[in-house]
Structures are given as C-alpha cells and as structure tokens.
Design a protein around this motif. Structure first.
Motif, PDB file in Angstrom:
ATOM      1  N   GLU A   5       0.820  -1.213   0.000  1.00 56.91           N
ATOM      2  CA  GLU A   5       0.000   0.000   0.000  1.00 56.91           C
ATOM      3  C   GLU A   5       0.855   1.264   0.000  1.00 56.91           C
ATOM      4  O   GLU A   5       0.514   2.252  -0.646  1.00 56.91           O
ATOM      5  CB  GLU A   5      -0.938   0.004   1.211  1.00 56.91           C
ATOM      6  CG  GLU A   5      -2.026  -1.061   1.152  1.00 56.91           C
ATOM      7  CD  GLU A   5      -3.098  -0.848   2.210  1.00 56.91           C
ATOM      8  OE1 GLU A   5      -2.935   0.066   3.046  1.00 56.91           O
ATOM      9  OE2 GLU A   5      -4.084  -1.594   2.185  1.00 56.91           O
ATOM     10  N   ILE A   6       1.957   1.234   0.723  1.00 57.26           N
ATOM     11  CA  ILE A   6       2.804   2.417   0.852  1.00 57.26           C
ATOM     12  C   ILE A   6       3.414   2.811  -0.490  1.00 57.26           C
ATOM     13  O   ILE A   6       3.578   4.000  -0.777  1.00 57.26           O
ATOM     14  CB  ILE A   6       3.913   2.174   1.906  1.00 57.26           C
ATOM     15  CG1 ILE A   6       3.278   1.963   3.281  1.00 57.26           C
ATOM     16  CG2 ILE A   6       4.889   3.355   1.957  1.00 57.26           C
ATOM     17  CD1 ILE A   6       4.239   1.464   4.329  1.00 57.26           C
ATOM     18  N   LEU A  36      13.201  -2.520  -0.758  1.00 56.98           N
ATOM     19  CA  LEU A  36      12.049  -2.288  -1.615  1.00 56.98           C
ATOM     20  C   LEU A  36      12.300  -1.077  -2.503  1.00 56.98           C
ATOM     21  O   LEU A  36      13.172  -0.256  -2.220  1.00 56.98           O
ATOM     22  CB  LEU A  36      10.800  -2.045  -0.763  1.00 56.98           C
ATOM     23  CG  LEU A  36      10.377  -3.193   0.175  1.00 56.98           C
ATOM     24  CD1 LEU A  36       9.300  -2.713   1.145  1.00 56.98           C
ATOM     25  CD2 LEU A  36       9.885  -4.390  -0.627  1.00 56.98           C
ATOM     26  N   GLU A  37      11.529  -0.961  -3.570  1.00 55.88           N
ATOM     27  CA  GLU A  37      11.694   0.159  -4.486  1.00 55.88           C
ATOM     28  C   GLU A  37      11.597   1.491  -3.761  1.00 55.88           C
ATOM     29  O   GLU A  37      12.379   2.411  -4.019  1.00 55.88           O
ATOM     30  CB  GLU A  37      10.620   0.079  -5.580  1.00 55.88           C
ATOM     31  CG  GLU A  37      10.644   1.223  -6.576  1.00 55.88           C
ATOM     32  CD  GLU A  37       9.502   1.145  -7.562  1.00 55.88           C
ATOM     33  OE1 GLU A  37       9.186   2.190  -8.172  1.00 55.88           O
ATOM     34  OE2 GLU A  37       8.908   0.064  -7.717  1.00 55.88           O
ATOM     35  N   TRP A  38      10.664   1.597  -2.809  1.00 52.79           N
ATOM     36  CA  TRP A  38      10.458   2.856  -2.109  1.00 52.79           C
ATOM     37  C   TRP A  38      11.268   2.956  -0.818  1.00 52.79           C
ATOM     38  O   TRP A  38      11.352   4.029  -0.221  1.00 52.79           O
ATOM     39  CB  TRP A  38       8.968   3.049  -1.793  1.00 52.79           C
ATOM     40  CG  TRP A  38       8.368   1.926  -0.991  1.00 52.79           C
ATOM     41  CD1 TRP A  38       7.830   0.772  -1.478  1.00 52.79           C
ATOM     42  CD2 TRP A  38       8.266   1.848   0.431  1.00 52.79           C
ATOM     43  NE1 TRP A  38       7.394  -0.025  -0.447  1.00 52.79           N
ATOM     44  CE2 TRP A  38       7.640   0.608   0.733  1.00 52.79           C
ATOM     45  CE3 TRP A  38       8.616   2.707   1.478  1.00 52.79           C
ATOM     46  CZ2 TRP A  38       7.388   0.203   2.047  1.00 52.79           C
ATOM     47  CZ3 TRP A  38       8.362   2.302   2.776  1.00 52.79           C
ATOM     48  CH2 TRP A  38       7.750   1.069   3.047  1.00 52.79           C
ATOM     49  N   PRO A  78       9.606  13.922  -1.702  1.00 52.85           N
ATOM     50  CA  PRO A  78      10.858  13.182  -1.832  1.00 52.85           C
ATOM     51  C   PRO A  78      11.534  12.977  -0.482  1.00 52.85           C
ATOM     52  O   PRO A  78      11.641  13.908   0.317  1.00 52.85           O
ATOM     53  CB  PRO A  78      11.703  14.087  -2.742  1.00 52.85           C
ATOM     54  CG  PRO A  78      10.701  14.850  -3.547  1.00 52.85           C
ATOM     55  CD  PRO A  78       9.540  15.090  -2.609  1.00 52.85           C
ATOM     56  N   GLY A  79      11.976  11.757  -0.242  1.00 52.60           N
ATOM     57  CA  GLY A  79      12.701  11.440   0.980  1.00 52.60           C
ATOM     58  C   GLY A  79      11.858  10.929   2.116  1.00 52.60           C
ATOM     59  O   GLY A  79      12.388  10.366   3.081  1.00 52.60           O
ATOM     60  N   VAL A  80      10.525  11.098   2.041  1.00 55.31           N
ATOM     61  CA  VAL A  80       9.663  10.694   3.154  1.00 55.31           C
ATOM     62  C   VAL A  80       9.572   9.178   3.254  1.00 55.31           C
ATOM     63  O   VAL A  80       9.788   8.591   4.321  1.00 55.31           O
ATOM     64  CB  VAL A  80       8.255  11.313   3.011  1.00 55.31           C
ATOM     65  CG1 VAL A  80       7.311  10.747   4.074  1.00 55.31           C
ATOM     66  CG2 VAL A  80       8.329  12.828   3.138  1.00 55.31           C
ATOM     67  N   LYS A  81       9.260   8.504   2.148  1.00 48.34           N
ATOM     68  CA  LYS A  81       9.115   7.048   2.197  1.00 48.34           C
ATOM     69  C   LYS A  81      10.457   6.355   2.441  1.00 48.34           C
ATOM     70  O   LYS A  81      10.504   5.293   3.065  1.00 48.34           O
ATOM     71  CB  LYS A  81       8.461   6.538   0.908  1.00 48.34           C
ATOM     72  CG  LYS A  81       6.986   6.917   0.819  1.00 48.34           C
ATOM     73  CD  LYS A  81       6.233   6.127  -0.227  1.00 48.34           C
ATOM     74  CE  LYS A  81       6.505   6.611  -1.617  1.00 48.34           C
ATOM     75  NZ  LYS A  81       5.606   5.973  -2.614  1.00 48.34           N
ATOM     76  N   TRP A 118      10.920   5.860   6.206  1.00 48.66           N
ATOM     77  CA  TRP A 118       9.643   5.447   6.768  1.00 48.66           C
ATOM     78  C   TRP A 118       9.736   4.928   8.197  1.00 48.66           C
ATOM     79  O   TRP A 118       8.787   5.035   8.976  1.00 48.66           O
ATOM     80  CB  TRP A 118       8.990   4.397   5.874  1.00 48.66           C
ATOM     81  CG  TRP A 118       7.505   4.314   6.025  1.00 48.66           C
ATOM     82  CD1 TRP A 118       6.803   3.326   6.657  1.00 48.66           C
ATOM     83  CD2 TRP A 118       6.529   5.243   5.536  1.00 48.66           C
ATOM     84  NE1 TRP A 118       5.446   3.574   6.599  1.00 48.66           N
ATOM     85  CE2 TRP A 118       5.254   4.750   5.916  1.00 48.66           C
ATOM     86  CE3 TRP A 118       6.601   6.437   4.827  1.00 48.66           C
ATOM     87  CZ2 TRP A 118       4.066   5.421   5.595  1.00 48.66           C
ATOM     88  CZ3 TRP A 118       5.424   7.100   4.504  1.00 48.66           C
ATOM     89  CH2 TRP A 118       4.185   6.583   4.892  1.00 48.66           C
ATOM     90  N   VAL A 119      10.859   4.368   8.581  1.00 45.02           N
ATOM     91  CA  VAL A 119      11.018   3.917   9.971  1.00 45.02           C
ATOM     92  C   VAL A 119      10.906   5.110  10.915  1.00 45.02           C
ATOM     93  O   VAL A 119      10.240   5.033  11.953  1.00 45.02           O
ATOM     94  CB  VAL A 119      12.353   3.183  10.182  1.00 45.02           C
ATOM     95  CG1 VAL A 119      12.605   2.925  11.674  1.00 45.02           C
ATOM     96  CG2 VAL A 119      12.359   1.858   9.433  1.00 45.02           C
TER      97      VAL A 119
END
Length: 320
Positions: free
Chosen positions: A155-156, A199-201, A163-166, A169-170
């Motif tokens: 979902e994410i 992961l890609e993101w 930019p940079g947020v995902k 994510w931790v």
C-alpha cells in the motif's frame, strides 16, 4: 492562545481537541484546498499564505505556544521558524524532521534558544497504555518485551509523498511503535540489529530483526518484514503477566499458568472514541505543561540513534 500550523487532516484532529479543551487558537495554512476543507469541517477560519507570511505580520502578544501539524518534509523548517520567531513552547508532529540530521539540528536549535519542544507520540497517551503502566508497576516491572513494526509495503508504494519521506519510513511512521516500546520498556543500552532485503520505495532494507537490553534491565527483541503480511504489535512480560498490544488501542493479558488471553477494560476509553486515540490527553498535557509523559526533543534524540540503527540508515546523517 496557541498557533496551529497546518490545515490538513492531522491539523483538523488537533483542532477538534483544542475545541474540546475550550482552548483559543489561530490556524495558519498554506494550501487553499486544505484550508477550505478545514473551514468546511470545523467552521474555524484559516490564515492563508503559510507561516513565513504570518510571522511577517507579527505574532499576537497573547500567543504562548504552537502545535506543528504540517507534512513530514516541513516539520524541521516550520518548527525552526517558530523558535527563531520567539515561540518557546512547541508540540511538533513526529518525527520532528525528515531525517536524523534535521532532528538533531532542531534539538540543538531548541537548546540554544531555551525552547521546550515536544514530539507528538500520541500512543503514549492511549487509555490501554496508561492502564498497562499501572498493572506493570503492580507486577514489579518489565523483564522482557518484543515488538513488530511491519508496514504494508504493497500500500505504501502507491502513496504520494514528498521526496525522501518514504525512504525514511522507519522514522516517519514505524517510530510510533519503537517509541512506545522503549517508553514502556526503557531506553536501549545494547542493540544488535540485522537487516535484509529492500524495496523500491525503501531500498535500505525490508526485513528487520534484532535484540538488545534497556536501562531498566529488560531484554528485548523485534522483527518486521515489509514484504510479507503482518501488523504492528508489542508484547511485554512481567513475572505475572504478558501484556499484549495488538492492536495498540486495546490491552490484552495472558496470566502466568494460563494460555487464555483476556481483554482488559480500560479507563477513559471514551476519549479515544471521541477524538483520535491518545490525542486529547497528549494535547492537554502539552497545554497544561504536564511534561512527565510527553516526549521532549532531547529524549527523542536519545532514542533516535537506535532508530537509525534498527532501520539500517547511515549513522552519520540518518539518511537512507
């Protein structure tokens, strides 16, 4: 009076609490769409144009604090502007910056200006958590605990974020679990993290496993797999009981000598139904300067280096 910076969904949640507390506040927004939605939902006017424009017009003399509820990418800059403008009592949404570098820099700025800045980890104020703290104290404290911070990567990946947020994510999301686990179990004094995948993101890692010991002499372990099914959860063991937060809004208990899991009734649960769970008591504590359970920016920074290690980010900047 307080300044509420931001007019999105989280700001609306804060506004409902401020209304419930009969607290006067002014709202400063930037985007026209979010400002219109705020006004339509709450009937409270939004000052357009963003914080910089509002600060140029001057801070009303009766403003003595601020709540920052903007996007993750704007938390550091917005809070810094408030501090430099003379606001000394601030509650900022977690994690207070885009990465560890910004968060540490914000802590240094707050110290240099004598500002009291708190990071909004509202799960500390869940009714389930407050009830568990009482029962844990009755049992003599926590011996061990484990937690899971699995995120739903499927979902994410589709979320539209700055930019940079995902990639962080931790810090920006999973730290809700980490903060609560260490709030109850103690701050890590030893930590042994292992990472795998990516992961890609979130290329740094997608599988997280580790263990350690805290300053309360409790040992802990954790795991998360963002490429597999799972959910957030925390389990804490005393000599008499296992306390289970899964979901964290509810408190379940397993007693020694039994495998039965019972749900414990919690006090003040109506507040968690009427408002975003934990937000009312957190905001009340901030407004009334009841600092005991709030997460100060300095405490946040104490834990931050552990979050960075758990996530596998660079230990120099906290970046992915």
């Amino acid at each position: 009076m307080f300044m509420l910076v931001g007019s999105g969904g989280m700001a609306r949640d804060y506004a409902r609490v401020l209304d419930g507390l009969n607290c006067q506040y002014l709202v400063i927004g930037r985007g026209e769409d979010s400002a219109l939605a705020f006004e339509a939902n709450l009937g409270t006017p939004v000052i357009r144009g963003g914080l910089v424009k509002a600060l140029k017009q001057g801070i009303p003399p009766d403003v003595h604090g601020a709540i920052v509820a903007v996007g993750v990418e704007g938390l550091f800059e917005t809070t810094s502007q408030l501090i430099e403008a003379g606001i000394r009592h601030i509650l900022v949404e977690k994690p207070a910056g885009l990465n560890a570098h910004e968060i540490h820099k914000l802590n240094q700025l707050a110290q240099s200006f004598g500002a009291m800045v708190y990071v909004a980890y509202n799960r500390r104020f869940y009714s389930s958590v407050r009830q568990a703290k009482k029962l844990i104290a009755e049992d003599g404290g926590i011996q061990s605990f484990n937690f899971e911070f699995t995120e739903w990567g499927h979902e994410i990946i589709g979320l539209q974020k700055a930019p940079g947020v995902k990639e962080q994510w931790v810090l920006g999301n999973s730290s809700h679990v980490l903060d609560l686990a260490f709030y109850l179990g103690g701050k890590p004094t030893q930590l042994y993290p292992i990472h795998s995948g990516g992961l890609e993101w979130h290329p740094t890692a997608s599988i997280f496993v580790g263990c350690g010991r805290t300053d309360k002499e409790a040992v802990f372990s954790y795991q998360a797999n963002w490429d597999a099914p799972g959910r957030w959860g925390i389990e804490l063991c005393t000599r008499q009981r296992r306390f289970i937060f899964r979901p964290m809004e509810a408190l379940q208990v397993m007693r020694k000598g039994s495998v039965a899991i019972e749900t414990i009734a919690v006090e003040q649960s109506e507040l968690d139904k009427q408002f975003k769970p934990g937000l009312f008591l957190q905001t009340k504590a901030f407004i009334e300067k009841q600092e005991g359970d709030l997460c100060s920016i300095s405490e946040h920074c104490e834990l931050l280096d552990n979050y960075v290690k758990i996530a596998g980010y660079s230990t120099k900047t906290g970046e992915a």
